[in-house]
Design an enzyme around this catalytic site. Structure first.
Site, PDB file in Angstrom:
ATOM      1  N   GLU A 162      19.093  -4.680   6.394  1.00 23.14           N
ATOM      2  CA  GLU A 162      17.873  -5.396   6.744  1.00 23.14           C
ATOM      3  C   GLU A 162      17.635  -6.506   5.724  1.00 23.14           C
ATOM      4  OE1 GLU A 162      15.976  -5.228   9.494  1.00 23.14           O
ATOM      5  OE2 GLU A 162      15.399  -7.037   8.423  1.00 23.14           O
ATOM      6  N   LYS A 221      25.139  -7.502   2.175  1.00 18.72           N
ATOM      7  CA  LYS A 221      23.741  -7.297   1.812  1.00 18.72           C
ATOM      8  C   LYS A 221      23.559  -7.394   0.304  1.00 18.72           C
ATOM      9  CE  LYS A 221      19.558  -5.953   1.600  1.00 18.72           C
ATOM     10  NZ  LYS A 221      18.336  -6.307   2.241  1.00 18.72           N
ATOM     11  N   CYS A 277      14.319  -4.449  -4.478  1.00 17.49           N
ATOM     12  CA  CYS A 277      15.726  -4.679  -4.137  1.00 17.49           C
ATOM     13  C   CYS A 277      16.551  -5.439  -5.160  1.00 17.49           C
ATOM     14  CB  CYS A 277      15.806  -5.425  -2.806  1.00 17.49           C
ATOM     15  SG  CYS A 277      15.463  -4.338  -1.430  1.00 17.49           S
TER      16      CYS A 277
HETATM   17  C1  UDX Z   1      14.305   1.721   1.282  1.00 13.84           C
HETATM   18  C2  UDX Z   1      15.316   1.395   0.192  1.00 13.84           C
HETATM   19  O1  UDX Z   1      14.630   1.269  -1.028  1.00 13.84           O
HETATM   20  C3  UDX Z   1      16.071   0.129   0.463  1.00 13.84           C
HETATM   21  O2  UDX Z   1      17.155   0.011  -0.405  1.00 13.84           O
HETATM   22  C4  UDX Z   1      16.618   0.146   1.807  1.00 13.84           C
HETATM   23  O3  UDX Z   1      17.181  -1.101   2.115  1.00 13.84           O
HETATM   24  C5  UDX Z   1      15.622   0.574   2.846  1.00 13.84           C
HETATM   25  O4  UDX Z   1      14.935   1.754   2.494  1.00 13.84           O
HETATM   26  P1  UDX Z   1      11.818   1.057   1.592  1.00 13.84           P
HETATM   27  O5  UDX Z   1      11.635   1.241   3.039  1.00 13.84           O
HETATM   28  O6  UDX Z   1      11.108  -0.078   0.940  1.00 13.84           O
HETATM   29  O7  UDX Z   1      13.312   0.738   1.247  1.00 13.84           O
HETATM   30  O8  UDX Z   1      11.593   2.434   0.836  1.00 13.84           O
HETATM   31  P2  UDX Z   1      10.350   3.382   0.864  1.00 13.84           P
HETATM   32  O9  UDX Z   1       9.127   2.602   1.183  1.00 13.84           O
HETATM   33  O10 UDX Z   1      10.410   4.201  -0.373  1.00 13.84           O
HETATM   34  O11 UDX Z   1      10.620   4.319   2.136  1.00 13.84           O
HETATM   35  C6  UDX Z   1      11.539   5.329   2.228  1.00 13.84           C
HETATM   36  C7  UDX Z   1      10.905   6.515   2.963  1.00 13.84           C
HETATM   37  O12 UDX Z   1      11.889   7.505   3.198  1.00 13.84           O
HETATM   38  C8  UDX Z   1       9.774   7.200   2.209  1.00 13.84           C
HETATM   39  O13 UDX Z   1       8.608   7.185   2.990  1.00 13.84           O
HETATM   40  C9  UDX Z   1      10.291   8.626   1.981  1.00 13.84           C
HETATM   41  O14 UDX Z   1       9.274   9.601   2.052  1.00 13.84           O
HETATM   42  C10 UDX Z   1      11.285   8.780   3.106  1.00 13.84           C
HETATM   43  N1  UDX Z   1      12.311   9.814   2.872  1.00 13.84           N
HETATM   44  C11 UDX Z   1      13.042   9.802   1.742  1.00 13.84           C
HETATM   45  C12 UDX Z   1      12.544  10.782   3.842  1.00 13.84           C
HETATM   46  O15 UDX Z   1      11.869  10.809   4.861  1.00 13.84           O
HETATM   47  N2  UDX Z   1      13.538  11.689   3.635  1.00 13.84           N
HETATM   48  C13 UDX Z   1      14.274  11.719   2.521  1.00 13.84           C
HETATM   49  O16 UDX Z   1      15.146  12.581   2.371  1.00 13.84           O
HETATM   50  C14 UDX Z   1      14.010  10.736   1.533  1.00 13.84           C
HETATM   51  C1  UDX Z   2      14.286  -9.588  -0.975  1.00 15.70           C
HETATM   52  C2  UDX Z   2      15.167 -10.467  -0.064  1.00 15.70           C
HETATM   53  O1  UDX Z   2      14.574 -11.754   0.061  1.00 15.70           O
HETATM   54  C3  UDX Z   2      15.321  -9.811   1.294  1.00 15.70           C
HETATM   55  O2  UDX Z   2      16.192 -10.570   2.105  1.00 15.70           O
HETATM   56  C4  UDX Z   2      15.878  -8.421   1.104  1.00 15.70           C
HETATM   57  O3  UDX Z   2      15.968  -7.756   2.335  1.00 15.70           O
HETATM   58  C5  UDX Z   2      15.005  -7.619   0.152  1.00 15.70           C
HETATM   59  O4  UDX Z   2      14.852  -8.307  -1.079  1.00 15.70           O
HETATM   60  P1  UDX Z   2      11.682  -9.174  -1.235  1.00 15.70           P
HETATM   61  O5  UDX Z   2      12.041  -8.435  -2.486  1.00 15.70           O
HETATM   62  O6  UDX Z   2      10.774  -8.516  -0.271  1.00 15.70           O
HETATM   63  O7  UDX Z   2      12.990  -9.537  -0.408  1.00 15.70           O
HETATM   64  O8  UDX Z   2      10.979 -10.551  -1.624  1.00 15.70           O
HETATM   65  P2  UDX Z   2      11.464 -12.011  -2.040  1.00 15.70           P
HETATM   66  O9  UDX Z   2      10.634 -12.962  -1.290  1.00 15.70           O
HETATM   67  O10 UDX Z   2      12.908 -12.175  -1.965  1.00 15.70           O
HETATM   68  O11 UDX Z   2      10.992 -12.104  -3.553  1.00 15.70           O
HETATM   69  C6  UDX Z   2      11.552 -11.303  -4.580  1.00 15.70           C
HETATM   70  C7  UDX Z   2      10.949 -11.688  -5.911  1.00 15.70           C
HETATM   71  O12 UDX Z   2      11.392 -12.972  -6.301  1.00 15.70           O
HETATM   72  C8  UDX Z   2       9.424 -11.760  -5.925  1.00 15.70           C
HETATM   73  O13 UDX Z   2       8.937 -11.189  -7.124  1.00 15.70           O
HETATM   74  C9  UDX Z   2       9.161 -13.232  -5.861  1.00 15.70           C
HETATM   75  O14 UDX Z   2       7.922 -13.584  -6.409  1.00 15.70           O
HETATM   76  C10 UDX Z   2      10.306 -13.784  -6.678  1.00 15.70           C
HETATM   77  N1  UDX Z   2      10.618 -15.188  -6.390  1.00 15.70           N
HETATM   78  C11 UDX Z   2      11.038 -15.550  -5.140  1.00 15.70           C
HETATM   79  C12 UDX Z   2      10.540 -16.142  -7.393  1.00 15.70           C
HETATM   80  O15 UDX Z   2      10.184 -15.822  -8.542  1.00 15.70           O
HETATM   81  N2  UDX Z   2      10.875 -17.442  -7.104  1.00 15.70           N
HETATM   82  C13 UDX Z   2      11.289 -17.823  -5.871  1.00 15.70           C
HETATM   83  O16 UDX Z   2      11.582 -19.009  -5.695  1.00 15.70           O
HETATM   84  C14 UDX Z   2      11.366 -16.843  -4.857  1.00 15.70           C
END
Ligand code: UDX
Ligand code: UDX
Length: 463
Positions: A162, A221, A277
């Protein structure tokens, strides 16, 4: 395989919004999102749709439309796995905090648990899709677990990373730059890929749907995130040079961004990138490179993290230095705690590290963020384990308004680029502060000329 039922394990920042959009765009497919966390599921099911656990512009309307129609949130993981033809794994993959690869490698414990649960429950053939960002070759491990512990049913493993960014999740999902699907080159693998292509084709044009082998998809990714983070560290490296030489990093960014080969996006200098990430994925990349003995490759990417850590520390040092080398018992107002605007997510936010540094210097901090809950702020700080929770509570308070945060403060630090910050009554804020009133703009969101006209001493990153 014709897909009529989808299950997603993990109702987090990725799983929740992604499934909401699939459900909205594919009313003929039943989508069930499951999670072990009962509170999280209860929040997704809250009658008041504004109370869903993840704040993303536009998301609550989509959930309101699809929930109960073909979008369901449940804790009954087994039932959802059993019914579905296609299962997304979207659980978190934190950096390991122990053992081999500690602090670098991804902890795949949750992924493995999911695979074992799918193997146990499945009674018919299933497509299992990795949505979580994973180190290259994780699919192989999942396949081995499924094939060796299952009930003799066939599994196809796809990688479908994603790329959504938080704060713009809904738009990113509705209008993706590309959808990437990696799968096996066998006939069965290609069939599985086609099943998932057909789901996305309900709203994404087919020329934007790329199919590759599994390893290319997994590595793409990590590579995409590494390149994006690298741009930020590159411009941040220049920001330090700009501050020393009198150049303005915003002007430099604009000038280089007009080169169509470089492009204008992701060149905003800041107090450092955060989010769940970037750091995690790069550490992972570094770990993978090292594990293949590719030390130069590993060192190259590790610099992106080193630069980012430096940028955060540099920001807090600058505050201390400017405030006459002492912030002890001075009040510093923090505007913003989220790692970027339009999200309530605080994972790896630069604010956490800046706060930690300043509290080490005995500053008192008052935080205002429009979306982050008070408990979350303290939990983030406690997680660093620098000092006791009681001590953190004594030194940092979370307040419900920016005016309260800034009253009597010696300085303001802008840590998140929330749009509303520019609309505040800055004259009122100035009048309520200790003088000289300093603003350290870690996001370059405020207008220097306007701030200086009011009387603030204004410093921003890179100028
Ligand atoms: C997560 C990962 O951090 C990221 O690297 C990946 O790309 C997508 O999944 P995110 O959705 O932001 O990203 O994580 P988080 O908000 O922590 O959600 C994960 C969920 O999975 C939590 O709600 C957790 O309770 C659940 N979970 C975790 C389960 O249901 N079963 C498990 O065994 C472990
Ligand atoms: C990132 C990737 O963009 C996305 O494609 C991937 O799936 C998950 O990781 P995200 O972490 O949600 O997404 O946010 P992003 O907008 O990429 O920003 C990441 C961090 O970089 C933030 O703290 C943001 O403030 C910072 N940032 C971004 C800068 O400091 N300068 C910039 O020009 C852009």
């Amino acid at each position: 395989m014709k897909i009529t039922k989808i299950c997603c394990i993990g109702a987090g920042y990725v799983g929740g919004p992604t499934m909401a959009i699939i459900a909205q765009k594919c009313p003929h497919i039943q989508v069930t999102v499951v999670d072990l966390n009962e509170n999280r599921i209860a929040a997704w099911n809250d009658k008041n749709v504004e109370k869903i656990p993840i704040y993303e512009p536009g998301l609550s309307d989509i959930v309101a439309e699809a929930r109960g129609r073909n979008l369901f949130f449940s804790t009954d993981v087994d039932a959802a796995i059993d019914e579905a033809q296609l299962i997304f794994i979207s659980v978190n993959t934190p950096t390991k905090t122990f053992g081999k690869g500690k602090g670098m490698a991804a902890d795949l414990k949750y992924i493995e648990l999911c695979a074992r649960q799918i193997a146990k429950v499945a009674k018919d053939n299933k497509i299992v899709v990795e949505k979580s960002t994973l180190p290259v070759r994780t699919a192989e491990a999942i396949k081995s677990i499924l094939d060796n512990t299952g009930n003799g049913v066939q599994f196809q493993i796809l990688s479908n990373p994603e790329f959504l960014a938080e704060g713009t999740a809904v738009t990113d999902l509705l209008f993706p730059d590309r959808i990437l699907i990696g799968g096996d080159t066998s006939v069965e693998g290609q069939d599985a890929i086609q099943s998932l292509v057909d789901v996305y084709a309900n709203w994404v044009s087919e020329d934007k749907i790329l199919t590759t082998n599994v390893w290319s998809s997994e590595l793409s990714k990590l590579t995409a995130n590494a390149f994006l983070a690298q741009r930020i560290s590159s411009i941040n490296a220049m920001s330090e040079l700009c501050e020393k030489t009198g150049a303005d990093v915003n002007e430099v960014a604009r000038a280089i961004g007009m080169d169509s080969r470089i492009g204008p996006k992701f060149l905003k200098s800041s107090v450092g990138f955060g989010g769940s990430c970037f750091q995690k994925d790069i550490l992972n990349l570094v770990y993978i490179a090292k594990s293949y003995g590719l030390n130069e490759v590993a060192d190259y990417w590790e610099q992106v993290i080193i630069m980012n850590d430096h940028q955060k520390r540099r920001f807090s040092s600058k505050i201390v230095q400017t405030l006459y080398n002492t912030v002890a018992d001075k009040k510093i107002a923090f505007l913003g705690w989220a790692f970027k605007k339009d999200t309530n997510d605080t994972r790896e936010s630069a604010a956490i590290y800046v706060a930690d540094d300043l509290i080490n210097e005995q500053a008192n901090i008052a935080v205002f963020d429009p979306k982050v809950e008070a408990d979350k702020v303290l939990t983030d700080l406690n997680y660093l384990d620098t000092r006791t929770a009681d001590k953190n509570k004594e030194k940092l308070t979370v307040v419900p308004s920016p005016y309260e945060a800034c009253a009597n403060a010696h300085a303001i630090a802008v840590l998140t680029e929330w749009d509303e910050f520019v609309t505040y009554d800055w004259i009122r804020i100035y009048n309520s502060m200790q003088k000289p009133a300093f603003v350290f703009d870690g996001r370059n969101v405020l207008n220097r000329a306007e701030m200086e006209k009011i009387g603030f001493v204004y410093q921003s990153v890179g100028s």
